[in-house]
Design a protein around this motif. Structure first.
Motif, PDB file in Angstrom:
ATOM      1  N   GLN A  59       0.831  -1.209   0.000  1.00  0.00           N
ATOM      2  CA  GLN A  59       0.000   0.000   0.000  1.00  0.00           C
ATOM      3  C   GLN A  59       0.866   1.259   0.000  1.00  0.00           C
ATOM      4  O   GLN A  59       0.566   2.236  -0.699  1.00  0.00           O
ATOM      5  CB  GLN A  59      -0.918  -0.001   1.222  1.00  0.00           C
ATOM      6  N   ALA A  60       1.942   1.231   0.798  1.00  0.00           N
ATOM      7  CA  ALA A  60       2.856   2.380   0.830  1.00  0.00           C
ATOM      8  C   ALA A  60       3.530   2.578  -0.523  1.00  0.00           C
ATOM      9  O   ALA A  60       3.692   3.715  -0.989  1.00  0.00           O
ATOM     10  CB  ALA A  60       3.902   2.176   1.922  1.00  0.00           C
ATOM     11  N   THR A  61       3.891   1.475  -1.162  1.00  0.00           N
ATOM     12  CA  THR A  61       4.531   1.551  -2.474  1.00  0.00           C
ATOM     13  C   THR A  61       3.592   2.154  -3.516  1.00  0.00           C
ATOM     14  O   THR A  61       3.997   3.012  -4.312  1.00  0.00           O
ATOM     15  CB  THR A  61       4.970   0.143  -2.932  1.00  0.00           C
ATOM     16  N   GLU A  62       2.330   1.713  -3.516  1.00  0.00           N
ATOM     17  CA  GLU A  62       1.351   2.251  -4.468  1.00  0.00           C
ATOM     18  C   GLU A  62       1.112   3.743  -4.233  1.00  0.00           C
ATOM     19  O   GLU A  62       0.981   4.520  -5.182  1.00  0.00           O
ATOM     20  CB  GLU A  62       0.032   1.482  -4.353  1.00  0.00           C
ATOM     21  N   GLY A  63       1.057   4.138  -2.963  1.00  0.00           N
ATOM     22  CA  GLY A  63       0.874   5.552  -2.655  1.00  0.00           C
ATOM     23  C   GLY A  63       2.036   6.409  -3.124  1.00  0.00           C
ATOM     24  O   GLY A  63       1.838   7.483  -3.712  1.00  0.00           O
TER      25      GLY A  63
ATOM     26  N   TRP B 151      11.517  14.312   6.929  1.00  0.00           N
ATOM     27  CA  TRP B 151      11.082  13.226   7.794  1.00  0.00           C
ATOM     28  C   TRP B 151      11.988  11.998   7.693  1.00  0.00           C
ATOM     29  O   TRP B 151      12.685  11.640   8.642  1.00  0.00           O
ATOM     30  CB  TRP B 151       9.629  12.850   7.481  1.00  0.00           C
ATOM     31  N   LEU B 152      12.004  11.347   6.527  1.00  0.00           N
ATOM     32  CA  LEU B 152      12.715  10.074   6.396  1.00  0.00           C
ATOM     33  C   LEU B 152      14.093  10.203   5.778  1.00  0.00           C
ATOM     34  O   LEU B 152      14.884   9.266   5.857  1.00  0.00           O
ATOM     35  CB  LEU B 152      11.869   9.106   5.543  1.00  0.00           C
ATOM     36  N   GLN B 153      14.371  11.338   5.134  1.00  0.00           N
ATOM     37  CA  GLN B 153      15.651  11.552   4.458  1.00  0.00           C
ATOM     38  C   GLN B 153      15.953  10.379   3.518  1.00  0.00           C
ATOM     39  O   GLN B 153      16.879   9.597   3.724  1.00  0.00           O
ATOM     40  CB  GLN B 153      16.773  11.747   5.486  1.00  0.00           C
ATOM     41  N   CYS B 154      15.121  10.313   2.479  1.00  0.00           N
ATOM     42  CA  CYS B 154      15.181   9.205   1.535  1.00  0.00           C
ATOM     43  C   CYS B 154      14.966   9.752   0.128  1.00  0.00           C
ATOM     44  O   CYS B 154      14.829  10.968  -0.055  1.00  0.00           O
ATOM     45  CB  CYS B 154      14.101   8.169   1.872  1.00  0.00           C
ATOM     46  N   CYS B 155      14.921   8.845  -0.856  1.00  0.00           N
ATOM     47  CA  CYS B 155      14.706   9.279  -2.239  1.00  0.00           C
ATOM     48  C   CYS B 155      14.011   8.159  -3.001  1.00  0.00           C
ATOM     49  O   CYS B 155      14.535   7.045  -3.094  1.00  0.00           O
ATOM     50  CB  CYS B 155      16.022   9.637  -2.909  1.00  0.00           C
TER      51      CYS B 155
ATOM     52  N   GLY C  60      14.697   3.678  -4.225  1.00  0.00           N
ATOM     53  CA  GLY C  60      15.925   4.413  -4.508  1.00  0.00           C
ATOM     54  C   GLY C  60      15.664   5.498  -5.546  1.00  0.00           C
ATOM     55  O   GLY C  60      14.551   5.638  -6.066  1.00  0.00           O
ATOM     56  N   PRO C  61      16.678   6.283  -5.886  1.00  0.00           N
ATOM     57  CA  PRO C  61      16.514   7.402  -6.832  1.00  0.00           C
ATOM     58  C   PRO C  61      15.989   6.999  -8.201  1.00  0.00           C
ATOM     59  O   PRO C  61      15.327   7.786  -8.874  1.00  0.00           O
ATOM     60  CB  PRO C  61      17.938   7.976  -6.943  1.00  0.00           C
ATOM     61  N   LYS C  62      16.249   5.759  -8.622  1.00  0.00           N
ATOM     62  CA  LYS C  62      15.830   5.322  -9.967  1.00  0.00           C
ATOM     63  C   LYS C  62      14.311   5.351 -10.139  1.00  0.00           C
ATOM     64  O   LYS C  62      13.799   5.391 -11.268  1.00  0.00           O
ATOM     65  CB  LYS C  62      16.346   3.913 -10.249  1.00  0.00           C
ATOM     66  N   ASP C  63      13.571   5.323  -9.033  1.00  0.00           N
ATOM     67  CA  ASP C  63      12.109   5.311  -9.120  1.00  0.00           C
ATOM     68  C   ASP C  63      11.553   6.605  -9.697  1.00  0.00           C
ATOM     69  O   ASP C  63      10.388   6.636 -10.133  1.00  0.00           O
ATOM     70  CB  ASP C  63      11.500   5.068  -7.738  1.00  0.00           C
ATOM     71  N   TRP C  64      12.363   7.660  -9.718  1.00  0.00           N
ATOM     72  CA  TRP C  64      11.887   8.917 -10.288  1.00  0.00           C
ATOM     73  C   TRP C  64      11.783   8.875 -11.803  1.00  0.00           C
ATOM     74  O   TRP C  64      11.341   9.823 -12.441  1.00  0.00           O
ATOM     75  CB  TRP C  64      12.777  10.072  -9.830  1.00  0.00           C
TER      76      TRP C  64
ATOM     77  N   GLU D 268      20.370   7.820  -1.046  1.00  0.00           N
ATOM     78  CA  GLU D 268      20.233   6.654  -1.917  1.00  0.00           C
ATOM     79  C   GLU D 268      19.273   5.616  -1.345  1.00  0.00           C
ATOM     80  O   GLU D 268      18.863   4.690  -2.043  1.00  0.00           O
ATOM     81  CB  GLU D 268      21.598   6.014  -2.156  1.00  0.00           C
ATOM     82  N   LYS D 269      18.895   5.791  -0.091  1.00  0.00           N
ATOM     83  CA  LYS D 269      17.968   4.846   0.539  1.00  0.00           C
ATOM     84  C   LYS D 269      16.534   5.162   0.095  1.00  0.00           C
ATOM     85  O   LYS D 269      16.123   6.314   0.037  1.00  0.00           O
ATOM     86  CB  LYS D 269      18.066   4.944   2.055  1.00  0.00           C
ATOM     87  N   GLY D 270      15.761   4.114  -0.234  1.00  0.00           N
ATOM     88  CA  GLY D 270      14.369   4.293  -0.619  1.00  0.00           C
ATOM     89  C   GLY D 270      13.491   4.647   0.576  1.00  0.00           C
ATOM     90  O   GLY D 270      13.812   4.318   1.729  1.00  0.00           O
ATOM     91  N   CYS D 271      12.366   5.298   0.315  1.00  0.00           N
ATOM     92  CA  CYS D 271      11.488   5.765   1.401  1.00  0.00           C
ATOM     93  C   CYS D 271      10.741   4.624   2.082  1.00  0.00           C
ATOM     94  O   CYS D 271      10.367   4.741   3.252  1.00  0.00           O
ATOM     95  CB  CYS D 271      10.498   6.788   0.861  1.00  0.00           C
TER      96      CYS D 271
END
Length: 292
Positions: A142-146, A171-175, A179-183, A241-244
């Protein structure tokens, strides 16, 4: 109906008739303390809800959502819509509790107690489902879909953009999700957008960038080109570089005690509200029974 006030004893030496003493023993009162405590707490709740509701409505009107509701892409994750729903439910709850207590209205107090009970059962059910499904990946899915919806519509909704920037930067200091590739899931940041002249192609939002020491104003272009092949700097020093999703799981594990304590305190006050409303209703019915 007014709160009954106790009469003072005129003196211990005065002997009262048996009928008077029996009458005094049968007198029961509506607790002023209980009544006005319930009223005051719900007035505060009602005013807070009114503020939240007003902010949500203002945010929607600023985006022109009332004129064109089709612009809403993912309603459950729209911050303004969440504020409207949260404010509306809390406003209704505070109204029933405060007016019911002040006017000694048993119907409103009953509705208030039922409403609180339904919310309490829903919260307990949600916590139980979350606990059972936490190892089955449902919450993660669910978090991934959001987050996918946030990334896809990043430039299309200012509220969602501000929310994901806050999640990534403060908040989480993530990307991204993993990871960044998801953008790549966003048209502006997708590497194929180089062909149409997007300056943000193969980059990430500024909220993915690490804040430099003594940096007061963050460079909004710090994420440009960071995902291009042959980028000259070490990514770990420039962006997160860490995913949210992973960062969120770690945050939950590190703050589990605080989260659990907060949930228990909220449920405790809900149970307290139910008990107060039911006790006040019982006092009112006891007084009404003497009218007949």
């Amino acid at each position: 109906m007014k709160c009954a006030s106790k009469k003072r004893e005129m003196g211990s030496s005065i002997t009262m008739p048996a009928a008077v003493r029996k009458f005094r023993r049968e007198i029961s009162e509506i607790s002023c303390c209980l009544k006005y405590l319930l009223f005051a707490s719900n007035v505060i709740l009602w005013l807070s809800a009114l503020l939240v509701l007003s902010v949500g409505i203002w945010a929607w009107s600023e985006k022109g959502m009332f004129r064109n509701i089709t612009r809403l892409h993912f309603i459950a994750l729209d911050p303004a819509f969440v504020l409207i729903i949260l404010g509306g439910v809390t406003f209704l709850l505070g109204f029933m509790g405060s007016v019911g207590a002040l006017r000694e209205n048993t119907c409103l107090l009953g509705a208030y107690a039922i409403f609180l009970s339904v919310l309490l059962i829903a919260e307990i059910g949600f916590c139980a489902v979350a606990f059972v499904l936490k190892d089955k990946g449902w919450i993660k899915d669910q978090a991934t879909e959001g987050l996918k919806a946030f990334i896809r519509h990043y430039r299309e909704d200012a509220d969602q953009q501000n929310l994901i920037d806050w999640i990534q930067e403060d908040w989480l200091q993530c990307c991204g999700i993993d990871g960044p590739k998801d953008w790549d899931g966003n048209n502006y940041f997708n590497c194929s957008s180089i062909a149409i002249g997007s300056r943000e192609a193969c980059g990430v939002p500024f909220s993915c960038c690490r804040r430099r020491p003594q940096e007061v104003i963050k460079n909004k272009q710090c994420g440009y080109d960071v995902r291009k092949e042959g980028y000259g700097m070490e990514l770990s020093k420039i962006i997160y570089e860490k995913g949210c999703v992973q960062a969120g799981e770690e945050w939950m594990e590190n703050n589990l005690i605080i989260i659990s304590t907060t949930v228990i305190i909220v449920m405790f006050f809900q149970i307290l509200g139910i008990c107060f409303a039911q006790n006040l209703r019982a006092d009112i019915y006891t007084q009404k029974s003497k009218w007949h």
